[in-house]
Design a protein around this motif. Structure first.
Motif, PDB file in Angstrom:
ATOM      1  N   VAL A 212       0.851  -1.195   0.000  1.00  0.00           N
ATOM      2  CA  VAL A 212       0.000   0.000   0.000  1.00  0.00           C
ATOM      3  C   VAL A 212       0.882   1.239   0.000  1.00  0.00           C
ATOM      4  O   VAL A 212       2.055   1.181   0.398  1.00  0.00           O
ATOM      5  CB  VAL A 212      -0.932   0.051   1.242  1.00  0.00           C
ATOM      6  N   ILE A 213       0.301   2.347  -0.459  1.00  0.00           N
ATOM      7  CA  ILE A 213       0.984   3.633  -0.410  1.00  0.00           C
ATOM      8  C   ILE A 213       0.374   4.452   0.718  1.00  0.00           C
ATOM      9  O   ILE A 213      -0.836   4.678   0.738  1.00  0.00           O
ATOM     10  CB  ILE A 213       0.787   4.426  -1.717  1.00  0.00           C
ATOM     11  N   ILE A 214       1.197   4.874   1.644  1.00  0.00           N
ATOM     12  CA  ILE A 214       0.713   5.723   2.724  1.00  0.00           C
ATOM     13  C   ILE A 214       1.079   7.160   2.371  1.00  0.00           C
ATOM     14  O   ILE A 214       2.257   7.516   2.351  1.00  0.00           O
ATOM     15  CB  ILE A 214       1.331   5.314   4.066  1.00  0.00           C
ATOM     16  N   GLY A 215       0.061   7.959   2.093  1.00  0.00           N
ATOM     17  CA  GLY A 215       0.283   9.320   1.623  1.00  0.00           C
ATOM     18  C   GLY A 215       0.124   9.413   0.124  1.00  0.00           C
ATOM     19  O   GLY A 215       0.999   8.968  -0.618  1.00  0.00           O
ATOM     20  N   CYS A 216      -0.994   9.972  -0.338  1.00  0.00           N
ATOM     21  CA  CYS A 216      -1.261  10.026  -1.782  1.00  0.00           C
ATOM     22  C   CYS A 216      -1.134  11.441  -2.317  1.00  0.00           C
ATOM     23  O   CYS A 216      -2.000  11.933  -3.043  1.00  0.00           O
ATOM     24  CB  CYS A 216      -2.633   9.435  -2.077  1.00  0.00           C
TER      25      CYS A 216
ATOM     26  N   LEU B 125       4.294  -6.558  -8.587  1.00  0.00           N
ATOM     27  CA  LEU B 125       3.864  -5.794  -7.420  1.00  0.00           C
ATOM     28  C   LEU B 125       2.485  -5.188  -7.673  1.00  0.00           C
ATOM     29  O   LEU B 125       2.247  -4.576  -8.715  1.00  0.00           O
ATOM     30  CB  LEU B 125       4.860  -4.668  -7.118  1.00  0.00           C
ATOM     31  N   GLU B 126       1.612  -5.396  -6.710  1.00  0.00           N
ATOM     32  CA  GLU B 126       0.264  -4.841  -6.800  1.00  0.00           C
ATOM     33  C   GLU B 126       0.084  -3.829  -5.681  1.00  0.00           C
ATOM     34  O   GLU B 126       0.249  -4.163  -4.508  1.00  0.00           O
ATOM     35  CB  GLU B 126      -0.750  -5.958  -6.576  1.00  0.00           C
ATOM     36  N   ILE B 127      -0.276  -2.618  -6.066  1.00  0.00           N
ATOM     37  CA  ILE B 127      -0.583  -1.636  -5.028  1.00  0.00           C
ATOM     38  C   ILE B 127      -2.077  -1.712  -4.777  1.00  0.00           C
ATOM     39  O   ILE B 127      -2.884  -1.277  -5.596  1.00  0.00           O
ATOM     40  CB  ILE B 127      -0.128  -0.243  -5.468  1.00  0.00           C
ATOM     41  N   VAL B 128      -2.429  -2.284  -3.648  1.00  0.00           N
ATOM     42  CA  VAL B 128      -3.841  -2.625  -3.425  1.00  0.00           C
ATOM     43  C   VAL B 128      -4.631  -1.493  -2.788  1.00  0.00           C
ATOM     44  O   VAL B 128      -5.864  -1.515  -2.822  1.00  0.00           O
ATOM     45  CB  VAL B 128      -3.985  -3.918  -2.583  1.00  0.00           C
ATOM     46  N   ALA B 129      -3.943  -0.523  -2.213  1.00  0.00           N
ATOM     47  CA  ALA B 129      -4.674   0.610  -1.637  1.00  0.00           C
ATOM     48  C   ALA B 129      -3.734   1.772  -1.390  1.00  0.00           C
ATOM     49  O   ALA B 129      -2.522   1.598  -1.246  1.00  0.00           O
ATOM     50  CB  ALA B 129      -5.347   0.220  -0.324  1.00  0.00           C
ATOM     51  N   GLY B 130      -4.330   2.968  -1.360  1.00  0.00           N
ATOM     52  CA  GLY B 130      -3.611   4.139  -0.904  1.00  0.00           C
ATOM     53  C   GLY B 130      -4.299   4.675   0.347  1.00  0.00           C
ATOM     54  O   GLY B 130      -5.482   4.386   0.575  1.00  0.00           O
ATOM     55  N   PHE B 131      -3.572   5.430   1.145  1.00  0.00           N
ATOM     56  CA  PHE B 131      -4.157   6.010   2.366  1.00  0.00           C
ATOM     57  C   PHE B 131      -3.781   7.474   2.464  1.00  0.00           C
ATOM     58  O   PHE B 131      -2.663   7.856   2.130  1.00  0.00           O
ATOM     59  CB  PHE B 131      -3.676   5.243   3.601  1.00  0.00           C
ATOM     60  N   ASP B 132      -4.738   8.279   2.916  1.00  0.00           N
ATOM     61  CA  ASP B 132      -4.484   9.707   3.038  1.00  0.00           C
ATOM     62  C   ASP B 132      -5.452  10.286   4.074  1.00  0.00           C
ATOM     63  O   ASP B 132      -6.314   9.588   4.604  1.00  0.00           O
ATOM     64  CB  ASP B 132      -4.657  10.404   1.678  1.00  0.00           C
ATOM     65  N   VAL B 133      -5.262  11.577   4.366  1.00  0.00           N
ATOM     66  CA  VAL B 133      -6.223  12.236   5.273  1.00  0.00           C
ATOM     67  C   VAL B 133      -7.081  13.252   4.527  1.00  0.00           C
ATOM     68  O   VAL B 133      -8.084  13.731   5.052  1.00  0.00           O
ATOM     69  CB  VAL B 133      -5.509  12.967   6.438  1.00  0.00           C
ATOM     70  N   ASP B 134      -6.693  13.585   3.311  1.00  0.00           N
ATOM     71  CA  ASP B 134      -7.397  14.623   2.563  1.00  0.00           C
ATOM     72  C   ASP B 134      -8.722  14.103   2.004  1.00  0.00           C
ATOM     73  O   ASP B 134      -8.738  13.194   1.179  1.00  0.00           O
ATOM     74  CB  ASP B 134      -6.485  15.079   1.410  1.00  0.00           C
ATOM     75  N   PRO B 135      -9.856  14.678   2.468  1.00  0.00           N
ATOM     76  CA  PRO B 135     -11.159  14.178   2.006  1.00  0.00           C
ATOM     77  C   PRO B 135     -11.359  14.310   0.496  1.00  0.00           C
ATOM     78  O   PRO B 135     -12.143  13.568  -0.097  1.00  0.00           O
ATOM     79  CB  PRO B 135     -12.177  15.051   2.773  1.00  0.00           C
ATOM     80  N   LYS B 136     -10.617  15.219  -0.134  1.00  0.00           N
ATOM     81  CA  LYS B 136     -10.757  15.368  -1.585  1.00  0.00           C
ATOM     82  C   LYS B 136     -10.189  14.157  -2.341  1.00  0.00           C
ATOM     83  O   LYS B 136     -10.560  13.880  -3.465  1.00  0.00           O
ATOM     84  CB  LYS B 136     -10.012  16.628  -2.065  1.00  0.00           C
ATOM     85  N   ILE B 137      -9.261  13.478  -1.698  1.00  0.00           N
ATOM     86  CA  ILE B 137      -8.620  12.334  -2.361  1.00  0.00           C
ATOM     87  C   ILE B 137      -9.313  11.020  -1.992  1.00  0.00           C
ATOM     88  O   ILE B 137      -9.462  10.123  -2.811  1.00  0.00           O
ATOM     89  CB  ILE B 137      -7.129  12.262  -1.956  1.00  0.00           C
TER      90      ILE B 137
ATOM     91  N   TYR C  55      -8.187   5.157   0.875  1.00  0.00           N
ATOM     92  CA  TYR C  55      -8.961   5.151   2.110  1.00  0.00           C
ATOM     93  C   TYR C  55      -8.406   6.170   3.095  1.00  0.00           C
ATOM     94  O   TYR C  55      -7.256   6.613   2.978  1.00  0.00           O
ATOM     95  CB  TYR C  55      -8.913   3.769   2.759  1.00  0.00           C
ATOM     96  N   HIS C  56      -9.219   6.471   4.115  1.00  0.00           N
ATOM     97  CA  HIS C  56      -8.714   7.324   5.187  1.00  0.00           C
ATOM     98  C   HIS C  56      -7.682   6.567   6.005  1.00  0.00           C
ATOM     99  O   HIS C  56      -7.798   5.358   6.219  1.00  0.00           O
ATOM    100  CB  HIS C  56      -9.848   7.780   6.109  1.00  0.00           C
ATOM    101  N   ILE C  57      -6.719   7.318   6.467  1.00  0.00           N
ATOM    102  CA  ILE C  57      -5.587   6.692   7.145  1.00  0.00           C
ATOM    103  C   ILE C  57      -5.992   6.002   8.457  1.00  0.00           C
ATOM    104  O   ILE C  57      -5.281   5.131   8.954  1.00  0.00           O
ATOM    105  CB  ILE C  57      -4.474   7.746   7.355  1.00  0.00           C
ATOM    106  N   ASP C  58      -7.147   6.361   8.975  1.00  0.00           N
ATOM    107  CA  ASP C  58      -7.678   5.651  10.144  1.00  0.00           C
ATOM    108  C   ASP C  58      -7.844   4.157   9.901  1.00  0.00           C
ATOM    109  O   ASP C  58      -7.826   3.365  10.832  1.00  0.00           O
ATOM    110  CB  ASP C  58      -9.060   6.217  10.527  1.00  0.00           C
ATOM    111  N   ARG C  59      -8.032   3.820   8.652  1.00  0.00           N
ATOM    112  CA  ARG C  59      -8.287   2.414   8.341  1.00  0.00           C
ATOM    113  C   ARG C  59      -7.011   1.641   8.024  1.00  0.00           C
ATOM    114  O   ARG C  59      -7.053   0.437   7.713  1.00  0.00           O
ATOM    115  CB  ARG C  59      -9.250   2.329   7.152  1.00  0.00           C
ATOM    116  N   LEU C  60      -5.875   2.341   8.080  1.00  0.00           N
ATOM    117  CA  LEU C  60      -4.612   1.733   7.669  1.00  0.00           C
ATOM    118  C   LEU C  60      -4.268   0.467   8.455  1.00  0.00           C
ATOM    119  O   LEU C  60      -4.018  -0.600   7.876  1.00  0.00           O
ATOM    120  CB  LEU C  60      -3.481   2.759   7.807  1.00  0.00           C
TER     121      LEU C  60
END
Lengths: 213, 213
Positions: A89-93, A111-123, A134-139
């Motif tokens: 996963v990528i933490i920080g999009c 390599l499969e990037i299965v999810a990204g995580f961020d805090v910005d609601p626009k992303i 997803y929101h980083i709370d779910r990381l």
DNA sequence: TAGATTGTTAATCGATTAACAATC
DNA sequence: TAGATTGTTAATCGATTAACAATC
């Protein structure tokens, strides 16, 4: 599981593979051979170093003849464990994170990037290519549920500290590829590979200053 | 101009600086000292290595007391030549190239990205942040006119070959920071620093395979 | 067989480390 | 002065290299 492979050997293996992929594409002939002196010219790595590096893992060449391009490529893929699909996963999009998600060469290394995580609601809840954000709370839950082995960290400096704490204390990851410009303090079962851009630039500064003079 | 600085020392200098920047931000007190054992804990680099690395460039510490954070930071910036503003260009303004142009930490190291180059008419003549993007036909002239010392290469694999030829034969650059996933063959007055992402990932694969088992 | 290139050895070179004299 | 930490030394450890026996 090999023992005592020099660090530099591990750094060079991906280079060898990269050249072999190129050679394999360029040549139609499946039976084509090449030898360590060819590779020396392409990579500026001494032929004896190349042969020694390979020798840690087995005998892949034919004496008097060289290496078969395809079979050495296959062997290197096995050594680097490319044949098994990996998930991360990528933490920080932000800019860097998004660019990595879109990076077209990851399919080559399974390599499969299965999810990204961020805090910005626009992303969040958008998809970047096919990848959900997803929101980083779910990381933490995500990593545990999906049994992710390593993550790619591309958050701003101020966010990295508490995320790192969560990763260390609440998940079972074994590796972090770090794109933040700070050094991460982790327990020793976690491997950090630093890939931050400024360090490369500074290395270049040093080189330029001390060779032009 | 120093002679005989170990390669690994040069790799570590940016790490030291990165930690010192953090420490300098966290501490209000300009007179604060720290010592090599503190740094060892933060970076997992042995204190004797740290002291030896620094000793190649001078004596920056005070015996019995340690190093002044601010003055060591200043010294490292001098060693890495950060105080002189550098100009560079991005060749290839796709995902990676664009992310690099937008990278917020370059101001810290006095790097100015003065132009981007691409072939895509949709990108050309736009600005990315403040940076203009020109057609790659104008690259050689631009580099020569602006006396650019090093470039950042972030083009797709198929484009890299002929661009590299131009760079080598028609310009006077001394360095390439290479984000393409292939190895560049250059004359030895040009320093190539590889920063390609797949290699880092493959290193991680290798590590994970050979420590979990 | 003669020619070529591997895989491996042993020597050289370079980097890390622990220890400690110097000294603030 | 006593305590602490630097800068440096010398020993150890690891990586590179040239050379060559093995062998296709």
């Amino acid at each position: 599981m090999y023992k005592k492979i020099p660090k530099n050997t591990i750094h060079r293996l991906p280079l060898y593979l990269s050249v072999l992929e190129q050679l394999a594409e360029e040549s139609q002939n499946q039976e084509e051979f090449f030898h360590s002196v060819d590779l020396e010219k392409l990579l500026n790595i001494k032929n004896s170093v190349i042969r020694k590096d390979l020798s840690y893992f087995g005998e892949f060449g034919v004496k008097g003849k060289g290496y078969n391009i395809v079979s050495l490529k296959t062997a290197l893929k096995e050594i680097l464990d490319i044949n098994v699909i990996k998930k991360t996963v990528i933490i920080g999009c932000g800019n860097i994170g998004t660019a990595i998600i879109k990076y077209p060469y990851f399919t080559k290394i399974n390599l499969e990037i299965v999810a990204g995580f961020d805090v910005d609601p626009k992303i969040i809840k958008q998809k970047i290519n096919q990848t959900p954000v997803y929101h980083i709370d779910r990381l933490v839950d995500f990593l545990n549920k999906e049994k992710i082995q390593f993550v790619i960290l591309a958050v701003p400096v101020h966010a990295s500290k508490f995320i790192l704490q969560d990763l260390i204390t609440k998940t079972d990851i074994h590796g972090i590829i770090n794109f933040t410009p700070i050094s991460l303090k982790v327990p020793k079962h976690i491997k950090v590979i630093n890939s931050y851009i400024s360090a490369k630039i500074l290395e270049m500064y040093f080189y330029l200053k001390n060779t032009n003079a």
